[in-house]
Motif scaffolding. Sequence first.
Motif, PDB file in Angstrom:
ATOM      1  N   ALA A   1      -3.923   2.386 -13.972  1.00  0.00           N
ATOM      2  CA  ALA A   1      -3.027   2.206 -15.115  1.00  0.00           C
ATOM      3  C   ALA A   1      -1.605   1.864 -14.689  1.00  0.00           C
ATOM      4  N   VAL A   2      -1.214   2.207 -13.453  1.00  0.00           N
ATOM      5  CA  VAL A   2       0.137   1.857 -12.981  1.00  0.00           C
ATOM      6  C   VAL A   2       0.111   0.636 -12.066  1.00  0.00           C
ATOM      7  N   GLY A   3      -1.054  -0.022 -11.958  1.00  0.00           N
ATOM      8  CA  GLY A   3      -1.109  -1.296 -11.252  1.00  0.00           C
ATOM      9  C   GLY A   3      -1.901  -1.324  -9.970  1.00  0.00           C
ATOM     10  N   SER A   4      -2.444  -0.187  -9.545  1.00  0.00           N
ATOM     11  CA  SER A   4      -3.214  -0.188  -8.306  1.00  0.00           C
ATOM     12  C   SER A   4      -4.518  -0.960  -8.498  1.00  0.00           C
ATOM     13  N   GLN A   5      -4.851  -1.801  -7.511  1.00  0.00           N
ATOM     14  CA  GLN A   5      -6.043  -2.641  -7.577  1.00  0.00           C
ATOM     15  C   GLN A   5      -7.085  -2.280  -6.524  1.00  0.00           C
ATOM     16  N   ARG A   6      -6.664  -1.542  -5.497  1.00  0.00           N
ATOM     17  CA  ARG A   6      -7.558  -1.123  -4.422  1.00  0.00           C
ATOM     18  C   ARG A   6      -7.251   0.319  -4.074  1.00  0.00           C
ATOM     19  N   ILE A   7      -8.298   1.078  -3.791  1.00  0.00           N
ATOM     20  CA  ILE A   7      -8.129   2.435  -3.305  1.00  0.00           C
ATOM     21  C   ILE A   7      -8.786   2.542  -1.935  1.00  0.00           C
TER      22      ILE A   7
ATOM     23  N   ARG B   1       6.840   4.212  -9.538  1.00  0.00           N
ATOM     24  CA  ARG B   1       8.243   3.946  -9.198  1.00  0.00           C
ATOM     25  C   ARG B   1       8.358   2.981  -8.028  1.00  0.00           C
ATOM     26  N   GLN B   2       7.532   3.189  -6.974  1.00  0.00           N
ATOM     27  CA  GLN B   2       7.659   2.319  -5.801  1.00  0.00           C
ATOM     28  C   GLN B   2       7.107   0.924  -6.072  1.00  0.00           C
ATOM     29  N   PHE B   3       6.020   0.835  -6.824  1.00  0.00           N
ATOM     30  CA  PHE B   3       5.523  -0.484  -7.211  1.00  0.00           C
ATOM     31  C   PHE B   3       6.615  -1.256  -7.956  1.00  0.00           C
ATOM     32  N   GLN B   4       7.355  -0.570  -8.822  1.00  0.00           N
ATOM     33  CA  GLN B   4       8.400  -1.245  -9.576  1.00  0.00           C
ATOM     34  C   GLN B   4       9.528  -1.715  -8.662  1.00  0.00           C
TER      35      GLN B   4
ATOM     36  N   ALA C   1      -3.803   4.732  -0.778  1.00  0.00           N
ATOM     37  CA  ALA C   1      -4.710   5.436   0.125  1.00  0.00           C
ATOM     38  C   ALA C   1      -4.695   6.912  -0.254  1.00  0.00           C
ATOM     39  N   LEU C   2      -5.887   7.497  -0.420  1.00  0.00           N
ATOM     40  CA  LEU C   2      -6.005   8.874  -0.888  1.00  0.00           C
ATOM     41  C   LEU C   2      -7.161   9.569  -0.173  1.00  0.00           C
TER      42      LEU C   2
ATOM     43  N   ASN D   1       0.828  -1.200   0.000  1.00  0.00           N
ATOM     44  CA  ASN D   1       0.000   0.000   0.000  1.00  0.00           C
ATOM     45  C   ASN D   1       0.865   1.254   0.000  1.00  0.00           C
ATOM     46  N   LEU D   2       0.442   2.248  -0.778  1.00  0.00           N
ATOM     47  CA  LEU D   2       1.117   3.540  -0.799  1.00  0.00           C
ATOM     48  C   LEU D   2       0.154   4.626  -0.341  1.00  0.00           C
TER      49      LEU D   2
END
Length: 309
Positions: free
Chosen positions: A279-285, A208-211, A232-233, A197-198
């Motif tokens: 689009a950068v890979g997030s699956q949950r918000i 960048r961090q997912f990578q 988380a936003l 989670n970010l």
Amino acid sequence: MELRIFTEPQQGASYDDLLRLARCAEDAGYGAFFRSDHYLKMGSVSGEPGPTDAWTTLAGLARETSRIRLGTLMTAATFRLPGPLAITVAQVDAMSGGRVEFGVGTGWYEEEHLAYGIPFPPLAERFDRLEEQLEVITGLWRTPAGRTFDFAGKYYTLTGSPALPKPAQHPGPPVLLGGMGPKRTPRLAARYADEFNLPFVGVDESARQFQRVRAACAAIGRDPAELHWSNALVLCAGRTEDEIRRRADAIGRDIDELRENGLAGTPAEIVDAIGRYAAVGSQRIYLQVLDLADLDHVELVAAEVMPQL
């Protein structure tokens, strides 16, 4: 894309406030209800009536909800010893019928440690302690019934533990790790996490961090597809500009800043913003809801954003 509700009750909330919002989130179809693990307010708010303990709260919600998953972003490793924490989380998981998720981090807010007499070691030691805690907690949960668990670390030692109780989920509740640390965070996530989670970072930083975490997985031969990826936003939604502004004012935030760094705007704007994270890979918000009394806010997103994802 799954939407979850995330609360910060140290900013001022009772258990009843959290229960009302958790039930609303469950009825509206959200995937999970999470809360922070903090003992002191942040910023200029009063924080009254004072902090509520994260795992005490989740134990209550476990018995007063029936479907929604429950968890922490993030339990502070500085707050609790790993053996008793493993017991607590396993018990709450059993109380919920297997709906608990275990987010854990180093702890970072020094002032709350000072306010409540909790030791706050330097960052390197906090990471060392977190790593030992992860090995102890997951080791206790995974120990086969009838066997004992032993661990000899620098900070924690367990001898002949019966490794009980067992969680309802096998081999244990999903483990969430997160943060922007460039080295140790990805390595710990690759080894221990079921979800990465970010919190409160933009799309480019997320990519960048997912990578980095994917590379850490590859380095130990783990398939990154085994992890869930999430952000988380802060949420500030409205059907009109006046409604958006009213909600921003209620939480003391600037609309333009929230549009830049959170999820603010009309349902259509929020759907577009979520799409950029997807689009950068997030699956949950995890939607950080700061006005816990505004149930219409939660219901608006469920009605007009969730069906489009």
